[in-house]
Scaffold this motif. Structure first.
Motif, mmCIF file in Angstrom:
data_model
loop_
_atom_site.group_PDB
_atom_site.id
_atom_site.type_symbol
_atom_site.label_atom_id
_atom_site.label_comp_id
_atom_site.label_asym_id
_atom_site.label_seq_id
_atom_site.Cartn_x
_atom_site.Cartn_y
_atom_site.Cartn_z
ATOM 1 N N ALA A 112 -0.289 0.582 -3.819
ATOM 2 C CA ALA A 112 0.498 1.709 -4.329
ATOM 3 C C ALA A 112 1.953 1.606 -3.880
ATOM 4 C CB ALA A 112 -0.111 3.028 -3.860
ATOM 5 N N GLU A 115 3.817 -1.422 -5.559
ATOM 6 C CA GLU A 115 4.215 -1.113 -6.927
ATOM 7 C C GLU A 115 5.434 -0.196 -6.940
ATOM 8 O OE1 GLU A 115 3.356 -1.478 -11.170
ATOM 9 O OE2 GLU A 115 2.663 -2.547 -9.390
ATOM 10 N N VAL A 124 2.291 5.431 -10.073
ATOM 11 C CA VAL A 124 0.979 5.038 -9.558
ATOM 12 C C VAL A 124 0.118 6.288 -9.459
ATOM 13 C CG1 VAL A 124 -0.298 3.952 -7.672
ATOM 14 C CG2 VAL A 124 2.026 3.169 -8.205
ATOM 15 N N ILE A 222 4.346 8.385 -6.989
ATOM 16 C CA ILE A 222 2.976 8.042 -6.604
ATOM 17 C C ILE A 222 2.213 9.331 -6.326
ATOM 18 C CG2 ILE A 222 1.526 6.745 -4.988
ATOM 19 C CD1 ILE A 222 4.022 5.020 -4.382
#
Length: 359
Positions: A112, A115, A124, A222
């Motif tokens: 996570a 990314e 994410v 995220i």
């Protein structure tokens, strides 16, 4: 073009003096002038060097999430875990079955952050089989990694340190002897150096609940949702989107159906689980739909602690616990296959391994 004279503005027109052309500088002369200018402006020099170093770091991290995990979080890594996080980073559809204590939730946390940090504007979405699993396991790993990156602090409060010789992450001090183990990579001894901190990249501490999420300075986002929120899973969109689904074997197929539209638009999906059910989306990824997936299996027996017969990386499966399991359960039993080997139990395709065998 003509210039007017004051005596006769209408008729006494004379050509304007041509502009002097500036001498053209060679590439070397231009570079020399830039260097001379920067010598008088050390702030500009520092900013340019910092920007170059940042760009080089991001390029290196994009190419290898394992290097990212080591340099940013100070994590000690091992071969099978490294294979897993690389698959998540570079493949569109990944299915991972595993035994217990193999680091899959930690791998999702690293994936996570990798990314979000390496791809500005990425999104994410993490989910799991229950609210407890999302907030107390996945999101806790995620926030612990933030502390390791920004504060250089492990979950137990100890400082993240790296080898003075090869810069590889060091294990925490032994609690009984208060001695830092030798470097796993080069064998050097000593307390090493403090791990660099990366606060500017990571921003403020993530919120305490997964659904509140974390917004990074580069615009990445995220979040974590529970499996009773399929509409929120489906409602997330971005040019670069990654879904991370933990304990996938116990998740209803409706959740996977909710994200299928985004997957057609390029979104990636990685799912991991102990293989507790022999039916459903996760099971199919290893069987009738396996040609569409990169599948991966990691056993508790493969962890460095079990292979070395001692604690090499705290938190992974331990040899004493494995021996206890072997004493209590036949190695061909469904319990041992699912919980230790990370294999489906076998038998009828609609078998569900009882929860008391895996909890």
């Amino acid at each position: 073009m003509y210039a007017r004279t004051e005596s006769n503005p209408l008729h006494n027109m004379t050509p304007a003096a041509p502009k002097r052309a500036l001498p053209k500088l060679s590439a070397d002369e231009a570079l020399l002038r830039q260097v001379e200018a920067e010598i008088n402006d050390p702030v500009a020099v520092a900013a340019r060097l910092a920007a170059t170093a940042q760009r080089d770091r991001l390029d290196r991290w994009r190419k290898d999430p394992v290097v990212f995990a080591q340099e940013v979080f100070g994590l000690q890594t091992w071969d099978r875990w490294e294979e897993m996080v690389r698959l998540i980073a570079f493949e569109k559809s990944v299915a991972i079955k595993s035994g217990h204590k193999t680091g899959k939730s930690l791998g999702f946390g690293v994936a996570a952050w990798h990314e979000g940090i390496c791809y500005p504007g990425a999104r994410v979405v993490m989910t799991s089989s229950s609210d407890l699993q999302v907030n107390d396991i996945l999101w806790r790993e995620f926030t612990n990694l933030w502390k390791m990156a920004v504060l250089s602090q492990r979950p137990d409060g100890s400082e993240c340190r790296i080898c003075s010789k090869c810069r590889y992450p060091l294990a925490p001090k032994d609690k009984e002897t208060d001695v830092t183990p030798s470097c796993q990579k080069c064998g050097a001894t000593g307390n090493g150096d403090p791990k660099p901190k990366f606060g500017a990249l990571f921003g403020g501490e993530p919120m305490s609940l997964a659904r509140t999420g974390a917004v990074l300075p580069n615009g990445s986002d995220i979040k974590g949702f529970t499996t009773n929120e399929p509409e929120r899973m489906a409602g997330t969109s971005a040019a670069r989107l990654l879904y991370l689904v933990d304990e996938a074997s116990g998740i209803d197929d409706a959740i996977f159906a909710a994200v299928s539209g985004n997957r057609m638009g390029g979104a990636r999906l990685a799912m991991a689980s102990n293989p507790t059910r022999q039916i459903g989306f996760f099971f199919d990824a290893f069987h009738r739909k396996s040609k569409f997936w990169k599948v991966f299996t990691v056993s508790s027996l493969e962890t460095p602690n079990v292979k070395a017969g001692r604690i090499v990386i705290p938190g992974l499966a331990e040899p004493a616990t494995i021996e206890e399991f072997k004493d209590e359960h036949d190695e061909e039993s469904p319990y041992f296959k699912v919980r230790i080997l990370g294999e489906f139990a076998g038998g009828s395709d609609d078998v569900v391994v009882p929860i008391d065998l895996i909890s």
